[in-house]
Design an enzyme around this catalytic site. Sequence first.
Site, short mmCIF file in Angstrom:
data_model
loop_
_atom_site.label_atom_id
_atom_site.label_comp_id
_atom_site.label_asym_id
_atom_site.label_seq_id
_atom_site.Cartn_x
_atom_site.Cartn_y
_atom_site.Cartn_z
N LYS A 141 -7.76 0.18 -2.48
CA LYS A 141 -7.14 0.17 -1.00
C LYS A 141 -8.09 -0.05 -0.03
O LYS A 141 -9.26 0.62 0.10
CB LYS A 141 -6.41 1.13 -0.97
CG LYS A 141 -5.48 1.46 -0.01
CD LYS A 141 -4.71 2.95 -0.06
CE LYS A 141 -3.52 3.27 1.05
NZ LYS A 141 -2.91 4.50 0.42
N SER A 222 1.75 3.74 0.70
CA SER A 222 1.11 2.90 1.31
C SER A 222 -0.03 2.03 0.47
O SER A 222 -0.58 1.06 0.98
CB SER A 222 0.11 3.58 2.56
OG SER A 222 -0.58 4.57 1.92
N SER A 246 2.16 7.81 -1.84
CA SER A 246 1.32 6.52 -1.53
C SER A 246 0.90 6.00 -2.90
O SER A 246 0.34 4.83 -2.80
CB SER A 246 0.46 6.53 -0.38
OG SER A 246 1.09 6.71 0.62
#
Length: 583
Positions: A141, A222, A246
């Site tokens: 990420k 996320s 997330s």
Amino acid sequence: MKLQLLFLTLAQLAKHGLAIPLLQSSKTTTNSTLVASQEVNFTTYVYPDTNSTNIFPMPKCQNITLEDATIDQLQNYMENGILTSTDIVHCYLDRYLQVNPYVNGILQLNPDVLTIASELDDERANGIIRGPLHGIPFIVKDNFATKDKMDTTAGSYALLGSIVPRDAYVVKQLREAGAVLFGHATLSEWADMRSNDYSEGYSARGGQSRCPFNLTVNPGGSSSGSAISVASNMIAFALGTETDGSIIDPAMRNGVVGLKPTVGLTSRYGVIPESEHQDTTGPIARTVRDAVYVFQSMWGIDENDIYTLNQTGKTPEDGDYMKFLSNKTSLEGARFGLPWKRLWQNAKADEIDRLLEVVKQIEEAGAIVYNNTNFYNLDVISNDGWNWELGSVNESEYTVVKVDFYNNIKSYLSEVKNTEIHSLEDIVEYNNKYMGTEGGKPNIVPAFSSGQDGFLASLEWGGVKNETYWQAVEYVRRTSQDEGIDYALNYTDPKTNDSFILNGLLVPSGTSITYQQAAKAGYPMITLPIGVKTNGRPFGLGIMHSAWQEPQLIKYGSAIEDLLQYKAKPKFYEYVAKNVPVW
């Protein structure tokens, strides 16, 4: 910096053997010449089916199809000389070029990925194999710092060109384990901290990422791109972060496995932070076994993250989590609870039948499932869905996160070079200055409907840890742990009056208020894919447990996975979708 990275990426793709189209110079060819030279085709174009597993067939890799290939399968190919790590990287590059323009899961390629793979191939040729991740490509990420030619930006242009001091600790661990860093994944900008009304999976730098099962819907976040890329077969595994949902949410929505560890079991050092009380790092993978391979190389004490000191004496003596992997026979005699009130009763209408069918299968495999193993304090679980502002200011999870973020982002940015962004105030100012891109005000950028109200709320607190803050910290901890998950796990059978600790709480991971409880507690959770909704988007079954109980999640997560033998393939419904926001 951005142009330099573009040229580096193009150079690597050229080395990959892919033709790179050049822009036509207007000085040598006029538009009229181009038009005159074209043949007009009056045949009506027939668009391919937009809801089929055949839309983007996986390219062959030395006559092998790597679709859904596990880490063990990839290692087998390399051990037997069928494929090299370099071959596998080439194959994932082919897949990236095929599907990433549609799903947008990968934000940036590592210009050195082929060099790294080649070096690891040389090690293998010389008899050096670092472990099960040797030569396996992965992505992180875009809030994991990587000390290389890639930018770490949390999806924001504000940090583009900045230079991080070092790899995030868990990235360093994975590199040392022999994994090949392929690139950075897209994400919800600033890991969902900046806005309260936004398009999940969107960032100014990365654009809108999309679920490969249905490109019109919310892909979860996320850690959106991490889950999307694994589900789309662009990568073997990915790293995500979680403050509240997330990892679990995007893994669930994209039909893959997400493992969210206990806060303090994996280091957060070098990760763009939110809250020290809830932040954690974990793997997103195709199978539980793959997730545990990755987790095995991530966990451990890091002197730069004091929360990791809490794991002392609470992890396996031999340090081996792989030994807890099991099969369906382990379900015989296992005892699980269903927290029905608030959690199961709010399961989605197009998920509940399949969820209960899976629970029945678990029972038929020999497990005992107890219904109504409820939390003691139900007032902290909203009937209206995920809400981190629930409760008064001295009871709210959001109070804790707002204060923590203000202080933590300043600390993180203090070590970042080549940037004028050093504080939350600087980020807010940047977003206001570049309004058309970063949408500092509401309703300027469609994906950021509320502008940057999350940042402004944190700014208003100014990082002050006053009595109200500490009351909120204590309240959130007590109601999610002692009066929440731990209360539900400590069960007394009303028929026998026997008291015991359950082997886990089975929960519908598609219900946001479930993973929120594990997030607030800082407790571990795993999600397994079990079905698809009426709109084609996957959903899952979760298992929650108390702190440091990853062995239980691994044992029973792998057992249920073996029992179900479930795998959904993306159908890329509406693969040309461009809607923003997504819901």
